[in-house]
Motif scaffolding. Structure first.
Motif: not given
Length: 342
Positions: A94-99
């Protein structure tokens, strides 16, 4: 016979290659079918230039999937929806981010997954959604591209100011400054000995100041050592003064009746002097004419009397001297006879 045998060998070899290729394709398809992918979506506000379908998805630099779809978000035209497929074994939390990142400045774009902690739960779809949504964050390179126009404008302004700074007038000023600096350095070179002497004098002065500072520190230390004694003496002096003042207060209190009597006597004396002064004034006023007459004629007669008295005193002095020297002659006259000629 030989020609037929060669054709048979070639055909057999081609058939074996075809069967091997078919087997490899079937094995690869079976291997691919064993890998399971999870589908995620992400929404990007900025530009996705360079990103295409089948672009690589990386988890902290490791390839874990690919992009399957890129399109404008149906409910928000300011965002781009990117659909990706990631291997099911990838720890998307849930705290994974994408860019969206770039492989170098001119490379192709790819999706970078980062973050995620062991304690966070796995990312799942929100209520009303069938595909989980990964939070996005702006990449450093995209921020650089977005700020590129501002940087270019700032560079242009800097170049314009540099052109103004390097104008003919400013170059002339710089030339004059360099000429003055050259003259100053020449003067310094010609007066090296004087400057060296000045530096030596300054060093001696600094050493003298350092010695004075050390003496001041020593005096301060002595004063600090004697300050307790001085404070004690001052305290004793103040205590003695306080005691003396207390005794004086007691004396004044005890002598108050006598002081009051003395003040009464002084008042009476002052009244008597005032009365005497008034009486003398009345006498002077009543005998003003006599005083004036005495001042005009009596003083002359008194002066003549004093003169006669002085003459009488002188005569009596001469008589006394003569009497002292020869009383008989003074009383009975001289008994000597005069000189007789023969």
């Amino acid at each position: 016979m030989e020609t037929r045998a060669s054709y048979t060998l070639v055909g057999t070899f081609v058939l074996i290659l075809m069967l091997g290729g078919a087997g490899f394709i079937m094995w690869l398809a079976k291997f691919s079918s064993d890998v399971r992918f999870d589908t995620y979506q992400m929404f990007v506000s900025g530009s996705v230039t360079g990103l295409s379908s089948d672009a690589t998805v990386r988890y902290r630099g490791i390839p874990v999937g690919h992009v399957t779809d890129i399109r404008i978000a149906p409910n928000d035209i300011d965002k781009i929806r990117i659909t990706i497929e990631v291997e099911a074994t990838t720890p998307v939390r849930t705290d994974t981010t994408a860019s969206v990142e770039m492989q170098g400045i001119t490379g192709v774009a790819y999706v970078q997954l980062s973050g995620g902690s062991n304690d966070a739960p796995s990312l799942g779809p929100e209520p009303g959604q069938s595909v989980p949504t990964i939070r996005t964050e702006a990449s450093g390179l995209s921020a650089l591209f977005e700020s590129a126009p501002d940087m270019i404008n700032a560079t242009i302004r800097l170049m314009d100011r540099g052109s103004e700074l390097l104008s003919d007038q400013n170059r002339a000023y710089v030339t004059d400054i360099l000429s003055d600096v050259s003259q100053i350095t020449g003067q310094v070179a010609r007066n090296r000995e004087a400057i060296s002497s000045l530096m030596l004098d300054a060093q001696a002065t600094l050493e003298s100041v350092r010695g004075t500072s050390e003496n001041i520190e020593k005096v301060s230390a002595v004063l600090s050592a004697d300050i307790d004694t001085l404070m004690k003496d001052a305290s004793e002096t103040l205590a003695s003064l306080r005691t003396t003042l207390g005794h004086a207060d007691n004396v004044l209190v005890n002598a108050e009746p006598e002081i009051q009597a003395t003040l009464v006597d002084l008042r009476a004396t002052a009244a008597s002097i005032r009365s005497t002064s008034e009486t003398a004034e009345n006498i002077l006023e009543n005998n003003q004419a006599s005083i004036n007459q005495f001042a005009s004629t009596g003083l002359l007669e008194l002066t003549a009397l004093i003169t006669d008295t002085r003459s009488l005193v002188a005569s009596l002095t001469q008589v006394a001297i003569q009497l002292e020297r020869d009383p008989a002659s003074f009383l009975f006259g001289g008994a000597q006879s005069g000189y007789q000629a023969q």
